[in-house]
Motif scaffolding. Structure first.
Motif, mmCIF file in Angstrom:
data_model
loop_
_atom_site.group_PDB
_atom_site.id
_atom_site.type_symbol
_atom_site.label_atom_id
_atom_site.label_comp_id
_atom_site.label_asym_id
_atom_site.label_seq_id
_atom_site.Cartn_x
_atom_site.Cartn_y
_atom_site.Cartn_z
ATOM 1 N N GLN A 4 38.111 33.205 41.445
ATOM 2 C CA GLN A 4 38.085 34.568 41.210
ATOM 3 C C GLN A 4 38.508 35.451 42.032
ATOM 4 N N ASN A 5 39.774 35.806 41.747
ATOM 5 C CA ASN A 5 40.847 36.604 42.841
ATOM 6 C C ASN A 5 40.525 37.962 43.212
ATOM 7 N N SER A 6 39.450 38.616 42.230
ATOM 8 C CA SER A 6 39.131 40.164 42.409
ATOM 9 C C SER A 6 37.618 40.098 42.938
ATOM 10 N N LEU B 284 35.236 45.150 41.049
ATOM 11 C CA LEU B 284 35.835 45.840 39.911
ATOM 12 C C LEU B 284 35.022 47.159 39.750
ATOM 13 N N THR C 160 32.786 38.317 41.456
ATOM 14 C CA THR C 160 33.194 39.384 41.266
ATOM 15 C C THR C 160 31.975 40.515 41.199
#
Lengths: 111, 114
Positions: B6-8, B11, B108
């Motif tokens: 999960q690169n983020s 959010l 995230t």
């Protein structure tokens, strides 16, 4: 509510001491799991059990052992705790295919 | 070995708008994907899942999309609510076995502003 409890919920211990965490389920599920959660790593599997006295290693099993003498209890033991084992530990059971349900967690601090 | 990313890390969205959380994976033969939500000081709770034979699964405000060619899945929350603020983990069972050795992404943090 999947009927999973973990004890203790919080523990502070010193390096080199043994620690045992307990997971208890009330619904007779065959599969049980121990995970640790660390920042930047998500949850990582430590050990799992697929029946009484049937256990196997997960991704991060070094320094940990487990035992399951009864269906309802799955114990995680740190034989000689180290600071790198400071983490939040979650137990999980599997109710349906692939869907695991988690306990409330144990926050362990090793000084 | 299976990897799930999960690169983020975080959010932030406004209440009522759409939240889209993304997840990438490596292996994919018989995969089964799950999303979990986690509030502080609680265990993760199962949210929604999808089998690799499908490309979409919907449950109320939550929809998961699976793009097998891109090895990518996403979770859509519409409309987002402040109570959705939590850490979201995607997970993968790549083994296709009867019991789930799950591989989790890093998570995230979703914040929904009123």
């Amino acid at each position: 509510d999947a009927g999973i409890t973990q004890s203790p919920r919080h523990k502070v211990t010193e390096t080199g001491t043994p620690v045992t965490l307990r997971c208890h389920q009330t619904e007779n599920h065959r599969y049980m799991y121990w995970y640790r959660q660390d920042p930047g790593h998500g949850l990582r599997l430590i050990h799992y059990s697929y029946g009484v006295k049937d256990t196997d290693k997960g991704e991060v099993s070094d320094g940990y052992s487990v035992s399951r003498s009864k269906t309802e209890d799955f114990l995680l033991t740190l034989e000689s705790a180290t600071s790198s084992q400071t983490s939040v530990y979650f137990c999980a059971i599997q109710e349906t295919y692939n869907e695991q349900f988690f306990g409330p967690g144990t926050r362990l601090t090793v000084l | 070995d299976q990897q799930v990313k999960q690169n983020s890390p975080s959010l932030s969205v406004q209440e009522g708008r759409i939240s889209i959380l993304n997840c990438d994976y490596t292996n994919s033969m018989f995969d089964y994907f799950l999303w979990y939500k986690k509030y502080p000081a609680e265990g993760p709770t199962f949210l929604i899942s999808i089998s690799s034979i499908k490309d979409k699964n919907e449950d109320g405000r939550f929809t998961v999309f699976l793009n097998k060619s891109a090895k990518h899945l996403s979770l859509h929350i519409v409309p987002s609510q402040p109570g959705d603020s939590a850490v979201y983990f995607c997970a993968d069972n790549a083994g296709g076995t009867s019991y789930g050795k799950l591989t989790f992404g890093q998570g995230t943090i979703l914040t929904v502003h009123p």
